[in-house]
Design a protein around this motif. Structure first.
Motif, PDB file in Angstrom:
ATOM      1  N   LEU A 146      13.579  -1.899  61.745  1.00 51.87           N
ATOM      2  CA  LEU A 146      13.866  -2.642  60.527  1.00 51.87           C
ATOM      3  C   LEU A 146      12.771  -2.518  59.475  1.00 51.87           C
ATOM      4  CD1 LEU A 146      15.647  -5.973  61.514  1.00 51.87           C
ATOM      5  CD2 LEU A 146      16.604  -3.903  60.513  1.00 51.87           C
ATOM      6  N   GLU A 147      11.530  -2.664  59.866  1.00 50.89           N
ATOM      7  CA  GLU A 147      10.449  -2.608  58.875  1.00 50.89           C
ATOM      8  C   GLU A 147      10.452  -1.280  58.129  1.00 50.89           C
ATOM      9  OE1 GLU A 147       5.583  -3.227  58.511  1.00 50.89           O
ATOM     10  OE2 GLU A 147       6.574  -3.431  60.458  1.00 50.89           O
ATOM     11  N   GLY A 148      10.657  -0.196  58.857  1.00 47.34           N
ATOM     12  CA  GLY A 148      10.680   1.116  58.226  1.00 47.34           C
ATOM     13  C   GLY A 148      11.886   1.335  57.331  1.00 47.34           C
ATOM     14  N   LEU A 149      12.964   0.590  57.576  1.00 48.30           N
ATOM     15  CA  LEU A 149      14.179   0.742  56.773  1.00 48.30           C
ATOM     16  C   LEU A 149      14.161  -0.096  55.499  1.00 48.30           C
ATOM     17  CD1 LEU A 149      17.047   0.804  59.444  1.00 48.30           C
ATOM     18  CD2 LEU A 149      16.425   2.626  57.840  1.00 48.30           C
ATOM     19  N   LEU A 150      13.188  -0.976  55.377  1.00 50.54           N
ATOM     20  CA  LEU A 150      13.170  -1.881  54.232  1.00 50.54           C
ATOM     21  C   LEU A 150      13.165  -1.158  52.884  1.00 50.54           C
ATOM     22  CD1 LEU A 150      13.153  -4.871  53.434  1.00 50.54           C
ATOM     23  CD2 LEU A 150      10.651  -4.804  53.569  1.00 50.54           C
ATOM     24  N   PRO A 151      12.346  -0.124  52.677  1.00 51.15           N
ATOM     25  CA  PRO A 151      12.401   0.576  51.382  1.00 51.15           C
ATOM     26  C   PRO A 151      13.775   1.175  51.086  1.00 51.15           C
ATOM     27  CG  PRO A 151      10.396   1.154  52.563  1.00 51.15           C
ATOM     28  CD  PRO A 151      11.273   0.412  53.536  1.00 51.15           C
ATOM     29  N   THR A 152      14.427   1.722  52.103  1.00 53.09           N
ATOM     30  CA  THR A 152      15.764   2.288  51.913  1.00 53.09           C
ATOM     31  C   THR A 152      16.761   1.187  51.585  1.00 53.09           C
ATOM     32  OG1 THR A 152      15.235   4.020  53.507  1.00 53.09           O
ATOM     33  CG2 THR A 152      17.555   3.727  52.953  1.00 53.09           C
ATOM     34  N   TRP A 153      16.654   0.049  52.264  1.00 56.57           N
ATOM     35  CA  TRP A 153      17.544  -1.073  51.994  1.00 56.57           C
ATOM     36  C   TRP A 153      17.441  -1.515  50.542  1.00 56.57           C
ATOM     37  CZ3 TRP A 153      21.668  -3.339  53.729  1.00 56.57           C
ATOM     38  CH2 TRP A 153      21.985  -4.636  53.326  1.00 56.57           C
ATOM     39  N   ARG A 154      16.239  -1.554  50.018  1.00 60.60           N
ATOM     40  CA  ARG A 154      16.034  -2.005  48.637  1.00 60.60           C
ATOM     41  C   ARG A 154      16.587  -0.994  47.634  1.00 60.60           C
ATOM     42  NH1 ARG A 154      10.145  -4.154  50.191  1.00 60.60           N
ATOM     43  NH2 ARG A 154      10.499  -6.392  49.964  1.00 60.60           N
ATOM     44  N   ARG A 155      16.561   0.273  48.007  1.00 62.41           N
ATOM     45  CA  ARG A 155      16.942   1.332  47.071  1.00 62.41           C
ATOM     46  C   ARG A 155      18.374   1.815  47.267  1.00 62.41           C
ATOM     47  NH1 ARG A 155      13.946   4.629  49.144  1.00 62.41           N
ATOM     48  NH2 ARG A 155      15.446   5.985  50.189  1.00 62.41           N
ATOM     49  N   ALA A 156      18.777   1.986  48.519  1.00 64.79           N
ATOM     50  CA  ALA A 156      20.082   2.569  48.840  1.00 64.79           C
ATOM     51  C   ALA A 156      20.640   1.877  50.089  1.00 64.79           C
ATOM     52  CB  ALA A 156      19.942   4.080  49.084  1.00 64.79           C
ATOM     53  N   PRO A 157      21.179   0.677  49.925  1.00 65.80           N
ATOM     54  CA  PRO A 157      21.629  -0.102  51.079  1.00 65.80           C
ATOM     55  C   PRO A 157      22.639   0.619  51.968  1.00 65.80           C
ATOM     56  CG  PRO A 157      21.637  -1.438  49.084  1.00 65.80           C
ATOM     57  CD  PRO A 157      21.368  -0.044  48.654  1.00 65.80           C
ATOM     58  N   SER A 158      23.527   1.399  51.387  1.00 68.69           N
ATOM     59  CA  SER A 158      24.527   2.097  52.202  1.00 68.69           C
ATOM     60  C   SER A 158      23.876   3.065  53.183  1.00 68.69           C
ATOM     61  CB  SER A 158      25.515   2.840  51.310  1.00 68.69           C
ATOM     62  OG  SER A 158      26.324   1.932  50.585  1.00 68.69           O
ATOM     63  N   GLN A 159      22.815   3.717  52.744  1.00 73.93           N
ATOM     64  CA  GLN A 159      22.093   4.619  53.644  1.00 73.93           C
ATOM     65  C   GLN A 159      21.434   3.841  54.772  1.00 73.93           C
ATOM     66  OE1 GLN A 159      19.380   7.302  51.656  1.00 73.93           O
ATOM     67  NE2 GLN A 159      20.813   7.670  49.976  1.00 73.93           N
TER      68      GLN A 159
END
Length: 241
Positions: A84-97
């Protein structure tokens, strides 16, 4: 531009419940053990959240003493928690990814065709796109409300079919951090949801109905779960301090 979620704050009791939940979570961050660092609380919270999330979906939440997890749902939930921590930047920028990656991790042991991993079901794209817009700035409602919508919408939509609950709760956890509601990921609302699983599932069905009373009941349930999750976090902090 009109905030699409602003009307939710006008539902009876929702604004007050969101404020109460937010205050409870913020108070945990001010605990002496978490002011210094919070990493010990966050680590334990992550594992408890994963176990509770898996248990909601019917898995055995116990982690074997030798550490080899055989339950595929629990194994997936633990993989998700670790990422989860590593996915946080992607979540903020491209949630579908980020959602696609969550599904790959959560459902790796649940599908026979690996091509199914991370692929949204046909007909879910529009709603996923709208949800992504909310996550990336189309609303300014308080964190508890946005997190509830992310959580409830993904439970209702089940965009990947398998591991839908684990994915939805992980996305809610990402939203808790991304909105600043729980920046250190200390709280464990998943435990509160598991302890009242029938109410949790019933409230989620109410949200999925789209009826104002059902949506309101879900929002109030989730805000209460956040408060209970903050209490769980306080217990963790007391134990590690």
């Amino acid at each position: 531009m009109t905030d699409p979620l602003r009307p939710l704050l006008e539902l009876d009791g929702v604004a007050e419940a969101a404020k109460s939940a937010q205050d409870a979570v913020f108070a945990v961050h001010r605990h002496r053990a978490n002011l210094r660092d919070g990493s010990a609380t966050a680590a334990e919270a992550s594992v408890r959240a994963a176990r509770a999330s898996a248990a909601i979906d019917g898995a055995d939440p116990e982690i074997p003493a030798e550490g080899a997890v055989s339950d595929p749902v629990l194994a997936g939930a633990l993989r998700v928690a670790e990422a989860l921590e590593g996915l946080l930047p992607t979540w903020r920028r491209a949630p579908s990814q980020a959602l696609a990656k969550l599904h790959v991790l959560a459902a790796a042991d649940l599908v026979t065709d690996p091509d199914e991993l991370g692929r949204p079901s046909e007909g879910t794209g529009t709603r996923l796109e709208l949800l992504g817009q909310l996550v990336t700035g189309a609303t300014s409602v308080p964190g508890p409300v946005l997190t509830a919508v992310v959580h409830g919408e993904l439970l209702a939509l089940r965009p990947f079919g398998t591991a839908a609950g684990v994915v939805a709760r992980a996305a809610a956890r990402l939203s808790m951090v991304a909105t600043g509601l729980d920046p250190k990921a200390l709280t464990v609302p998943e435990v509160a949801c598991f302890r009242r699983v029938k109410q949790y599932l019933g409230a989620a069905e109410g949200f999925a109905s789209g009826e104002p009373d059902g949506v309101r009941a879900w929002l109030l349930f989730w805000c209460d779960a956040l408060e209970r999750g903050a209490k769980e976090a306080r217990g963790i902090a007391e134990a590690v301090s």
